[in-house]
Write a protein that holds these residues in place. Structure first.
Motif, short mmCIF file in Angstrom:
data_model
loop_
_atom_site.label_atom_id
_atom_site.label_comp_id
_atom_site.label_asym_id
_atom_site.label_seq_id
_atom_site.Cartn_x
_atom_site.Cartn_y
_atom_site.Cartn_z
N ILE A 304 0.92 -0.70 -1.63
CA ILE A 304 1.71 -0.60 -0.41
C ILE A 304 2.86 0.32 -0.74
O ILE A 304 3.70 0.00 -1.58
CB ILE A 304 2.26 -1.97 0.06
N ILE A 305 2.87 1.48 -0.14
CA ILE A 305 3.96 2.42 -0.37
C ILE A 305 4.80 2.53 0.90
O ILE A 305 4.25 2.58 2.01
CB ILE A 305 3.44 3.82 -0.81
N GLY A 306 6.10 2.51 0.74
CA GLY A 306 6.99 2.59 1.88
C GLY A 306 7.52 4.00 2.08
O GLY A 306 7.72 4.75 1.13
N LEU A 307 7.71 4.37 3.33
CA LEU A 307 8.38 5.61 3.70
C LEU A 307 9.67 5.22 4.41
O LEU A 307 9.64 4.66 5.50
CB LEU A 307 7.50 6.47 4.63
N ARG A 494 6.17 0.89 -4.16
CA ARG A 494 7.05 2.05 -4.33
C ARG A 494 7.60 2.42 -2.96
O ARG A 494 6.99 2.11 -1.93
CB ARG A 494 6.29 3.26 -4.90
N ILE A 495 8.75 3.10 -2.96
CA ILE A 495 9.34 3.53 -1.69
C ILE A 495 9.76 4.99 -1.81
O ILE A 495 10.56 5.34 -2.69
CB ILE A 495 10.57 2.67 -1.33
N GLU A 504 13.00 13.00 -0.80
CA GLU A 504 14.20 13.05 -1.66
C GLU A 504 13.89 12.47 -3.03
O GLU A 504 14.43 12.89 -4.05
CB GLU A 504 15.34 12.31 -0.99
N GLY A 505 13.01 11.47 -3.06
CA GLY A 505 12.62 10.84 -4.32
C GLY A 505 11.86 9.57 -4.05
O GLY A 505 11.72 9.13 -2.91
N ILE A 506 11.34 8.96 -5.11
CA ILE A 506 10.56 7.72 -5.00
C ILE A 506 11.20 6.69 -5.91
O ILE A 506 11.47 6.94 -7.08
CB ILE A 506 9.09 7.95 -5.39
N LEU A 507 11.45 5.49 -5.36
CA LEU A 507 12.13 4.44 -6.07
C LEU A 507 11.28 3.18 -6.13
O LEU A 507 10.42 2.95 -5.28
CB LEU A 507 13.46 4.10 -5.40
N SER A 508 11.55 2.37 -7.13
CA SER A 508 11.00 1.01 -7.18
C SER A 508 11.78 0.15 -6.20
O SER A 508 12.98 0.36 -5.99
CB SER A 508 11.15 0.46 -8.59
N ALA A 532 14.16 11.34 -8.76
CA ALA A 532 13.58 10.03 -9.10
C ALA A 532 12.09 10.09 -8.79
O ALA A 532 11.69 10.54 -7.72
CB ALA A 532 14.24 8.92 -8.30
N VAL A 533 11.28 9.67 -9.73
CA VAL A 533 9.83 9.70 -9.52
C VAL A 533 9.22 8.37 -9.91
O VAL A 533 9.81 7.60 -10.64
CB VAL A 533 9.18 10.82 -10.36
#
Length: 533
Positions: A304-307, A494-495, A504-508, A532-533
């Motif tokens: 499940i990835i959030g935007l 992930r978000i 802009e980046g991907i965060l936990s 952030a990746v």
């Protein structure tokens, strides 16, 4: 009463049909001050400004509680006209210009300067002519204050959007009695150099004694021009600070900080980047207000990835572009197979499904039954639930009923039966019908956009629990777009934060409040010097 203030709002409370959106908010602004008002989407900024400006939406929904004092006197503004009459101006995010008029005509609209002519001297004032010379002189003065070289006689139609924003601002500062100006995200449509010009103009305006309320998500701009800062979160005042007392990182943390309750423990291994089910490259989408400007993103199978991100930054446009609802360019690859863009049928038949953010306008046939809503897309796109007869096809009523009853049971749709009209369902159950329709397509990847918008808190949890269940029990890959950061952090692996049409980046989800706030404000890379990746 402190008469050194131009505006005082005390203990402001507002609810919409039982939902409390402002909870005892205080705000004080002094003459000649630039006061920044910060907060996430839904923090209450717009409602507070609607109260200040006397917007009808406030008074048609029961009014508000609290006190507003302007220029030393209590006020109870019932309309924007009353607000303007006492010296409050607002520069809105949406342009309110007449394209066929000149810059001067737009600046002077409803405040035209007239002069006598031969006819008016005989027939009266109603026959006066416009004094274009004086009007253009005033317009030129306002434009020069902003430091922008627009010709006052030019037509607004065809001007760059940045210039249109300056015309909006020039109209406000041209008003003779203006004491307080509200700027609502004024730099959102400006280039970097135009934004710098505007910030310098704001300082000049403030130096003249006019107070400015500055609503923005760009924290570097706040630190550049603001004197004082008020931060709202979930309808509450969380901080009132002087600029010298804070920094960008603290502001970011205050904007988004809250306790995050994880709704489900993630107990499966998503693998590494070799386990990619959906690959997005250089995606651009022309969705008004949510433009996507070159997204690169890899979606892992079974996650499940959030935007996330602020309103108008492009997160909503991603799913709408991939599903063919708005013009899109770029490449989208599902399990190694290219998906044709600008073709909704291609997206649906190749294993993608979409639950739209606009469930009433796009997602549902409100005056049709629950069972028809559940199967209609599968019937049209995959020719399911049809009986083939000699020369035509007809709906297989028995199969439709069986499937609808199963979906109603599996998703716990609270209704009187499969024939009930979807219009008669609660918001949460309408959303479940939308999800049921998407699941009927047996998708590999499910896009869900703003799944809890407009539904009560109990129904929100049911919808989020359902998404987690689909992911864990069916292994479904889910891409969830939401303005509710707390919801994303509660169920996502992930978000990805979308800012100005890009990742802009991907965060936990367990990352710090400060990092989420910095990304949403587009400040993360400046502070950390890396992505952030």
């Amino acid at each position: 009463m402190n008469h050194g203030t131009i505006l005082e709002m005390r203990n402001i409370e507002k609810d919409y049909f039982g939902n409390k959106v402002l909870k005892g908010v205080n705000l004080t602004v002094k003459p000649g001050e630039i006061h920044a008002l910060l907060g996430e989407n839904g923090a209450g900024k717009s409602t507070l400004m609607n109260i200040l400006f006397g917007m009808p939406v406030i008074h048609t929904t029961g009014g508000f509680n609290g006190e507003v004092t302007f220029n030393g006197s209590p006020v109870a503004l019932k309309s924007p006209r009353e607000a303007m009459d006492i010296g409050i101006g607002m520069v809105h995010q949406e342009f309110m210009l007449i394209p066929g008029f000149t810059v001067t005509e737009n600046i002077k609209l409803n405040r035209e300067i007239t002069k006598h002519n031969a006819v008016s001297r005989v027939l009266g004032d109603s026959m006066k002519s416009l004094n274009m010379t004086q009007m253009e002189k005033d317009a030129r003065k306002a434009l020069d204050t902003l430091g922008i070289g627009i010709d006052e006689w030019a037509k607004v139609a065809g001007l760059p959007v940045g210039y249109m924003q300056f015309v909006e601002i020039a109209r406000e500062i041209d008003k003779q009695n203006i004491k307080l100006l509200v700027f609502d995200e004024p730099t959102a449509v400006l280039t970097e150099s135009e934004a710098d010009t505007l910030l310098q103009a704001m300082k000049k305006i403030a130096d003249s004694g006019i107070a400015i309320l500055f609503i923005t998500h760009r924290l570097d701009e706040v630190m550049s021009v603001a004197d004082n800062i008020t931060i709202l979160r979930d309808g509450e005042l969380v901080a009132a600070l002087k600029k010298e007392e804070t920094n960008v990182t603290q502001l970011a943390e205050l904007m988004v900080g809250r306790k995050i309750e994880k709704m489900a423990q993630r107990d499966h291994d998503l693998g590494d980047d070799s386990n990619i089910v959906l690959k997005i490259r250089n995606l651009e989408v022309e969705m008004p207000g949510e433009e996507v400007k070159g997204i690169d993103l890899d979606i892992r199978k079974g996650e499940i990835i959030g935007l996330g991100g602020l309103a108008g930054q492009g997160k909503i446009g991603i799913a709408n572009g991939i599903m063919g609802l708005y013009p899109a360019t770029g490449e989208v690859e599902l399990s190694g197979r290219q998906i044709e863009l600008n073709n909704p049928k291609a997206s649906l038949t190749n294993g993608l499904a979409f639950v739209s953010e606009d469930r009433r306008g796009v997602g549902l046939l409100l005056d049709s039954s629950i069972e028809l809503n559940i199967v209609i897309t599968a019937m049209q796109m995959k020719e399911m639930f049809l009986k083939k007869l000699a020369f035509f096809e007809q709906a297989d009523a028995k199969h439709i009923r069986e499937h609808a009853l199963k979906m109603i049971e599996d998703l716990d749709i609270r209704c009187r039966g499969p024939q009930q009209l979807t219009r008669r369902l609660s918001g949460g159950n309408q959303q479940k019908v939308c999800i049921a329709r998407a699941l009927t397509l047996s998708p590999n990847v499910l896009f869900v956009s703003e799944p809890t918008r407009g539904i009560d808190i109990g129904a929100k949890k049911l919808v989020l629990d359902l998404l987690v269940k689909l992911n864990k029990e069916m292994g479904m890959t889910i891409i969830m777009t939401s303005s509710e950061l707390g919801e994303l952090r509660s169920i996502c692996d992930r978000i990805a934060i979308i800012t100005e049409g890009k990742v802009e980046g991907i965060l936990s989800p367990d990352d710090s409040d400060a990092n989420f706030g910095l990304m949403m404000a587009g400040e993360y890379k400046k502070v950390h010097g890396k992505e952030a990746v």
